[in-house]
Design a protein around this motif. Structure first.
Motif, mmCIF file in Angstrom:
data_model
loop_
_atom_site.group_PDB
_atom_site.id
_atom_site.type_symbol
_atom_site.label_atom_id
_atom_site.label_comp_id
_atom_site.label_asym_id
_atom_site.label_seq_id
_atom_site.Cartn_x
_atom_site.Cartn_y
_atom_site.Cartn_z
ATOM 1 N N ASP A 190 20.510 -1.964 65.104
ATOM 2 C CA ASP A 190 20.597 -0.506 65.019
ATOM 3 C C ASP A 190 22.007 -0.067 64.635
ATOM 4 O OD1 ASP A 190 17.949 -0.215 65.672
ATOM 5 O OD2 ASP A 190 18.311 0.209 67.807
ATOM 6 N N ALA A 191 23.018 -0.713 65.221
ATOM 7 C CA ALA A 191 24.402 -0.358 64.910
ATOM 8 C C ALA A 191 24.728 -0.642 63.447
ATOM 9 C CB ALA A 191 25.350 -1.117 65.831
ATOM 10 N N LEU A 192 24.263 -1.771 62.936
ATOM 11 C CA LEU A 192 24.520 -2.108 61.538
ATOM 12 C C LEU A 192 23.767 -1.180 60.592
ATOM 13 C CD1 LEU A 192 24.505 -6.012 61.742
ATOM 14 C CD2 LEU A 192 26.476 -4.510 61.394
ATOM 15 N N ARG A 193 22.598 -0.743 60.983
ATOM 16 C CA ARG A 193 21.876 0.238 60.155
ATOM 17 C C ARG A 193 22.622 1.565 60.124
ATOM 18 N NH1 ARG A 193 15.826 -1.467 62.277
ATOM 19 N NH2 ARG A 193 15.419 -3.037 60.652
ATOM 20 N N ARG A 194 23.204 1.947 61.258
ATOM 21 C CA ARG A 194 24.018 3.170 61.259
ATOM 22 C C ARG A 194 25.259 2.995 60.385
ATOM 23 N NH1 ARG A 194 22.934 2.769 66.851
ATOM 24 N NH2 ARG A 194 25.123 2.213 67.276
ATOM 25 N N LEU A 195 25.814 1.794 60.389
ATOM 26 C CA LEU A 195 26.954 1.520 59.511
ATOM 27 C C LEU A 195 26.544 1.630 58.051
ATOM 28 C CD1 LEU A 195 29.881 0.592 59.110
ATOM 29 C CD2 LEU A 195 29.058 -1.781 59.263
ATOM 30 N N TYR A 196 25.372 1.099 57.720
ATOM 31 C CA TYR A 196 24.863 1.233 56.346
ATOM 32 C C TYR A 196 24.790 2.707 55.950
ATOM 33 C CZ TYR A 196 21.658 0.902 52.374
ATOM 34 O OH TYR A 196 21.084 1.014 51.134
ATOM 35 N N ASP A 197 24.254 3.516 56.835
ATOM 36 C CA ASP A 197 24.146 4.947 56.546
ATOM 37 C C ASP A 197 25.525 5.591 56.403
ATOM 38 O OD1 ASP A 197 21.397 4.742 56.640
ATOM 39 O OD2 ASP A 197 21.247 5.404 58.730
ATOM 40 N N ALA A 198 26.471 5.173 57.249
ATOM 41 C CA ALA A 198 27.814 5.749 57.193
ATOM 42 C C ALA A 198 28.518 5.374 55.898
ATOM 43 C CB ALA A 198 28.637 5.293 58.390
ATOM 44 N N VAL A 199 28.364 4.136 55.445
ATOM 45 C CA VAL A 199 28.968 3.718 54.178
ATOM 46 C C VAL A 199 28.287 4.433 53.012
ATOM 47 C CG1 VAL A 199 29.374 1.777 52.620
ATOM 48 C CG2 VAL A 199 29.737 1.503 55.080
ATOM 49 N N THR A 200 26.962 4.549 53.082
ATOM 50 C CA THR A 200 26.226 5.256 52.028
ATOM 51 C C THR A 200 26.699 6.696 51.915
ATOM 52 O OG1 THR A 200 24.274 3.874 52.372
ATOM 53 C CG2 THR A 200 23.940 5.964 51.250
ATOM 54 N N GLY A 201 26.906 7.359 53.045
ATOM 55 C CA GLY A 201 27.364 8.739 53.027
ATOM 56 C C GLY A 201 28.767 8.894 52.483
ATOM 57 N N ARG A 202 29.528 7.800 52.460
ATOM 58 C CA ARG A 202 30.893 7.819 51.930
ATOM 59 C C ARG A 202 30.995 7.106 50.593
ATOM 60 N NH1 ARG A 202 31.072 8.063 57.308
ATOM 61 N NH2 ARG A 202 32.890 8.984 58.368
ATOM 62 N N ALA A 203 29.883 6.861 49.929
ATOM 63 C CA ALA A 203 29.879 6.040 48.716
ATOM 64 C C ALA A 203 30.817 6.576 47.644
ATOM 65 C CB ALA A 203 28.460 5.927 48.163
ATOM 66 N N TYR A 204 30.771 7.874 47.386
ATOM 67 C CA TYR A 204 31.640 8.439 46.351
ATOM 68 C C TYR A 204 33.102 8.363 46.767
ATOM 69 C CZ TYR A 204 27.437 10.083 44.031
ATOM 70 O OH TYR A 204 26.219 10.139 43.379
ATOM 71 N N ARG A 205 33.365 8.545 48.057
ATOM 72 C CA ARG A 205 34.727 8.425 48.567
ATOM 73 C C ARG A 205 35.241 7.005 48.370
ATOM 74 N NH1 ARG A 205 39.428 11.045 50.414
ATOM 75 N NH2 ARG A 205 40.440 9.714 51.956
ATOM 76 N N PHE A 206 34.425 6.009 48.734
ATOM 77 C CA PHE A 206 34.832 4.621 48.544
ATOM 78 C C PHE A 206 35.099 4.325 47.066
ATOM 79 C CE2 PHE A 206 32.831 3.512 52.742
ATOM 80 C CZ PHE A 206 33.942 2.888 53.285
ATOM 81 N N ALA A 207 34.214 4.765 46.194
ATOM 82 C CA ALA A 207 34.387 4.501 44.762
ATOM 83 C C ALA A 207 35.678 5.114 44.248
ATOM 84 C CB ALA A 207 33.188 5.029 43.985
ATOM 85 N N ALA A 208 35.972 6.334 44.671
ATOM 86 C CA ALA A 208 37.197 6.992 44.229
ATOM 87 C C ALA A 208 38.430 6.274 44.745
ATOM 88 C CB ALA A 208 37.194 8.451 44.694
#
Length: 466
Positions: A71-89
């Motif tokens: 469950d924690a890793l799935r929440r991490l997946y969601d958190a990274v997905t929500g920051r995808a454009y930020r990470f790319a930039a």
């Protein structure tokens, strides 16, 4: 949007943001040669604090049920997905990746790795039977994860996520050239609700912060990606306290074209090899930097490779090298090479650490072009007298990280692939599988990452006789 100058004044330790006392470090954008960020660095006190936080969190996290870790890793997946454009930039700014590649390679691929690790954890057997014994697989403890600069988010995910899945706690040291991504990842971990101390970030140079982590008595395992030369030093330092190590090191991977391929498959082989070799500016350890082809088809291959290389316009499809030092190192190979150049020169941007993508042909098998990991957009074509000779050329390297095989007879593909001494072989453009083990033979490293194998690497094995 990313601000004009990014400042990271605090380290992530024990679930809190702690000021570093090791000074500050500027982060340069290799495409503009301008400072794009300033980050704090850790001193000995923060390193000890981070390791202590990881040690203090270990028992609780190790005993956390697998379902809760999933469950924690799935929440991490969601958190990274929500920051995808930020990470790319961020990656475009600190690593120089063109925007299209920053998202596709640097963000989307790590997301696939998180998802595949969750899938692996869901079916992982932490207990088994061997006769009258119960075999337990238990988390190894505190893991020091030491990062390279070429794939900032991917490398973090490839090391940190399997360790967390296994029940380990982590102290992460990002590369000094690309630390911004690590701070954003820490925010994703925080947003995902991991317990304090399970994940920690300390920044600084490899000779001070990195070495301190490797030698630290409370660190149980070191996971390092970088050059073979540095990997040897990491292994030697870890041996002083008999730590486990996972080393993902240099490569000089070969793309082997056998004599039975059709003209259509040959064209695909050359196109795919050039694309892989030039991916990320040639700055990947698994780059297919040697193209081994039948001598009878050398002229055909040279024309195909030259045409493919011409598509990698610096500043557009091809990003810069990471630093002025790396540009100088790659250019030294180009200046000293005696092989024949078959690619056309391309105009370089006036600003940024760009080099000309270059294809050499009839490269001598024992030359520096064919033996050294250049870590830039440089492809060497070698001519083979037979299919057996092609395999011999592929294995003529101290490295064995990855490779490709192009063969017309599908029924014999596995037999040929088995003869190549390398950790991965992609047959006829088979895609990368984030669930499959990744790691090298020979001086390309120790251990494996990804999927079940990445989790298993972070475990100890205990036999309980009943």
């Amino acid at each position: 949007m990313v601000s004009a100058l990014i400042r990271e004044p605090a380290l992530y330790i024990g679930g809190d943001w702690i000021a570093g006392s090791g000074g500050e470090c500027a982060v340069e954008n290799p495409a503009t040669e301008q400072t794009t960020g300033v980050v704090t660095q850790a001193a000995d006190a923060e390193i000890d604090r981070a390791v202590a936080a990881a040690r203090g969190a270990f028992d609780s996290w190790a005993s956390t049920p697998v379902a809760a870790r999933i469950d924690a890793l799935r929440r991490l997946y969601d958190a990274v997905t929500g920051r995808a454009y930020r990470f790319a930039a961020l990656i475009t700014r600190e690593q120089g990746s063109p925007p299209y590649l920053a998202r596709k390679l640097h963000v989307d691929l790590p997301l696939r790795v998180i998802a595949s690790t969750v899938d692996a954890l869901a079916g992982f057997a932490f207990r088994g039977r061997q006769g009258d014994s119960v075999i337990l697989r238990e988390p190894v403890g505190v893991v020091a994860a030491i990062m390279p600069w070429n794939l900032p988010l991917y490398q973090i995910v490839a090391k940190v996520v399997p360790a967390l899945a296994a029940g380990c706690t982590v102290v992460l040291k990002p590369a000094t050239l690309t630390p911004l991504t690590a701070f954003e990842f820490a925010r994703a971990v925080e947003a995902a609700g991991f317990p304090p101390g399970v994940f920690n970030v300390v920044t600084g140079g490899g000779r001070d912060v990195g070495e301190c982590l490797v030698r630290h008595e409370l660190v149980d395992h070191v996971s390092f990606t970088g050059s073979t030369a540095v990997g040897r030093r990491v292994a030697a330092a870890a041996a002083e306290t008999v730590k486990g190590v996972t080393l993902e090191l240099s490569g000089k991977s070969a793309s082997v074209v056998l004599s039975d391929v059709s003209d259509e498959l040959l064209a695909r082989a050359v196109q795919a090899t050039v694309a892989n070799c030039f991916l990320n500016g040639g700055q990947t350890c698994s780059a297919l930097s040697r193209l081994i082809v039948p001598r009878a088809r050398l002229g055909q291959v040279e024309k195909l490779a030259a045409a493919a290389a011409a598509e990698y316009v610096p500043g557009e499809r091809l990003g810069p090298l990471i630093s002025a030092g790396r540009r100088f190192a790659v250019e030294s190979y180009l200046e000293q090479a005696t092989a024949r150049v078959v690619s056309a020169p391309l105009e370089l941007p006036r600003t940024g650490y760009y080099v000309t993508p270059t294809v050499y042909s009839e490269v001598e098998p024992d030359s520096r072009l064919a033996q050294d990991e250049i870590f830039g957009p440089v492809l060497s074509i070698l001519a083979a007298e037979s299919d057996d000779h092609a395999i011999e050329l592929a294995n003529n390297s101290i490295y064995g990280l990855s490779g490709a095989l192009w063969v017309g007879d599908d029924d014999r593909a596995l037999d040929w692939a088995a003869r190549i001494r390398t950790g991965q072989v992609h047959v006829n453009a088979a895609p990368f599988n984030p669930r499959a083990p990744f790691g090298g033979y020979k001086q390309s490293g120790l251990g494996r990452e990804m999927g079940d194998y990445g989790i298993d690497r972070m475990l100890q094995v205990k036999a309980v006789q009943l």
